[in-house]
Write an enzyme that holds these catalytic residues in place. Structure first.
Site, PDB file in Angstrom:
ATOM      1  N   ASN A 274       0.763   8.336  -5.961  1.00  0.00           N
ATOM      2  CA  ASN A 274       1.174   7.199  -5.122  1.00  0.00           C
ATOM      3  C   ASN A 274       1.670   6.050  -5.994  1.00  0.00           C
ATOM      4  OD1 ASN A 274      -1.614   7.020  -5.842  1.00  0.00           O
ATOM      5  ND2 ASN A 274      -1.925   5.426  -4.333  1.00  0.00           N
ATOM      6  N   ILE A 275       2.758   5.447  -5.542  1.00  0.00           N
ATOM      7  CA  ILE A 275       3.396   4.332  -6.251  1.00  0.00           C
ATOM      8  C   ILE A 275       3.465   3.159  -5.268  1.00  0.00           C
ATOM      9  CG2 ILE A 275       5.458   3.534  -7.477  1.00  0.00           C
ATOM     10  CD1 ILE A 275       4.176   5.886  -8.925  1.00  0.00           C
ATOM     11  N   GLU A 276       2.763   2.094  -5.603  1.00  0.00           N
ATOM     12  CA  GLU A 276       2.678   0.949  -4.677  1.00  0.00           C
ATOM     13  C   GLU A 276       3.653  -0.159  -5.056  1.00  0.00           C
ATOM     14  OE1 GLU A 276      -1.520  -0.008  -4.532  1.00  0.00           O
ATOM     15  OE2 GLU A 276      -1.884   1.748  -3.252  1.00  0.00           O
TER      16      GLU A 276
ATOM     17  N   CYS B  45       3.371   7.512  -0.889  1.00  0.00           N
ATOM     18  CA  CYS B  45       2.228   8.402  -1.119  1.00  0.00           C
ATOM     19  C   CYS B  45       2.533   9.497  -2.143  1.00  0.00           C
ATOM     20  CB  CYS B  45       1.833   9.083   0.183  1.00  0.00           C
ATOM     21  SG  CYS B  45       1.133   7.979   1.411  1.00  0.00           S
TER      22      CYS B  45
ATOM     23  N   GLU C  98       1.862  12.714  -1.908  1.00  0.00           N
ATOM     24  CA  GLU C  98       2.375  13.969  -1.340  1.00  0.00           C
ATOM     25  C   GLU C  98       3.881  13.898  -1.117  1.00  0.00           C
ATOM     26  OE1 GLU C  98      -0.123  12.055  -0.400  1.00  0.00           O
ATOM     27  OE2 GLU C  98      -1.486  13.086   0.956  1.00  0.00           O
TER      28      GLU C  98
ATOM     29  N   CYS D  37      -2.013  11.458   4.857  1.00  0.00           N
ATOM     30  CA  CYS D  37      -1.798  10.484   5.929  1.00  0.00           C
ATOM     31  C   CYS D  37      -0.790  11.031   6.947  1.00  0.00           C
ATOM     32  CB  CYS D  37      -1.312   9.152   5.354  1.00  0.00           C
ATOM     33  SG  CYS D  37       0.450   9.110   4.977  1.00  0.00           S
TER      34      CYS D  37
ATOM     35  N   CYS E  72       2.899  11.422   5.759  1.00  0.00           N
ATOM     36  CA  CYS E  72       3.088  12.601   4.901  1.00  0.00           C
ATOM     37  C   CYS E  72       3.055  13.885   5.727  1.00  0.00           C
ATOM     38  CB  CYS E  72       2.036  12.637   3.796  1.00  0.00           C
ATOM     39  SG  CYS E  72       2.310  11.359   2.553  1.00  0.00           S
TER      40      CYS E  72
HETATM   41  N1  THU Z   1      -2.099   7.478  -0.136  1.00  0.00           N
HETATM   42  C1  THU Z   1      -1.543   8.617  -0.624  1.00  0.00           C
HETATM   43  O1  THU Z   1      -0.910   8.620  -1.690  1.00  0.00           O
HETATM   44  N2  THU Z   1      -1.695   9.757   0.104  1.00  0.00           N
HETATM   45  C2  THU Z   1      -2.383   9.841   1.278  1.00  0.00           C
HETATM   46  O2  THU Z   1      -2.325  10.862   1.938  1.00  0.00           O
HETATM   47  C3  THU Z   1      -3.205   8.708   1.710  1.00  0.00           C
HETATM   48  C4  THU Z   1      -2.809   7.398   1.141  1.00  0.00           C
HETATM   49  C5  THU Z   1      -1.940   6.243  -0.894  1.00  0.00           C
HETATM   50  C6  THU Z   1      -1.070   5.198  -0.240  1.00  0.00           C
HETATM   51  C7  THU Z   1      -1.600   3.934  -0.880  1.00  0.00           C
HETATM   52  O3  THU Z   1      -0.944   3.755  -2.121  1.00  0.00           O
HETATM   53  C8  THU Z   1      -3.058   4.237  -1.152  1.00  0.00           C
HETATM   54  O4  THU Z   1      -3.198   5.638  -1.096  1.00  0.00           O
HETATM   55  C9  THU Z   1      -4.016   3.584  -0.159  1.00  0.00           C
HETATM   56  O5  THU Z   1      -3.672   3.890   1.151  1.00  0.00           O
END
Ligand code: THU
Length: 133
Positions: free
Chosen positions: A42-44, A53, A55, A88, A91
């Protein structure tokens, strides 16, 4: 490749996460028929809705390297969760279009717990291109 090895790659990919806002790192690894593996984390972003996310990054990574749905055989994801980390809703929607419906998805956590599922189980009655006809 054994599920354990694919999960290990997801755990390793998790280290690439850029998650200074949530402090919740997720890793994913996607196995292809030819044995190649594409990873994602995940890259915010400070503009929160732009966060991506693990995935989706993994599957986009595979497609950007020329892979198609029929080339994909399994996906693993991992995070530091009590229960094996579950993808999520966004995804799930993306996987329902780009990932084979019965291919194994290994949800896992850092305690080594694993739950096997597939996208049909995760997103029954998915919205699809059929609705656009
Ligand atoms: N996140 C994912 O990378 N995959 C998921 O299926 C659930 C959420 C990430 C998104 C965000 O960067 C962090 O987790 C918190 O929600």
């Amino acid at each position: 490749m054994e599920p354990k090895q694919l999960i290990a790659k997801a755990v390793e990919a998790r280290k690439l996460s850029y998650s200074p806002y949530s402090h919740f790192a997720v890793g994913a690894a996607l196995l292809c028929k030819d044995g190649s593996v594409f990873v994602g984390a995940n890259i915010e972003n400070s503009s929160y809705p732009l966060c991506m996310c693990a995935e989706r990054n993994a599957i986009y990574n595979a497609y950007l390297n020329g892979k198609k749905k029929e080339d994909l055989v399994a996906m693993a994801l991992s995070a530091d969760t009590d229960e094996p980390c579950s993808p999520c809703g966004a995804c799930r929607q993306v996987l329902s279009e780009l990932f084979p419906k019965d291919a194994p998805i290994y949800m896992s956590n850092l305690k080594g717990e694993v739950k096997e599922t597939n996208i049909e189980e995760l997103l029954p009655f998915a919205f699809s291109e059929d609705a656009l006809k």
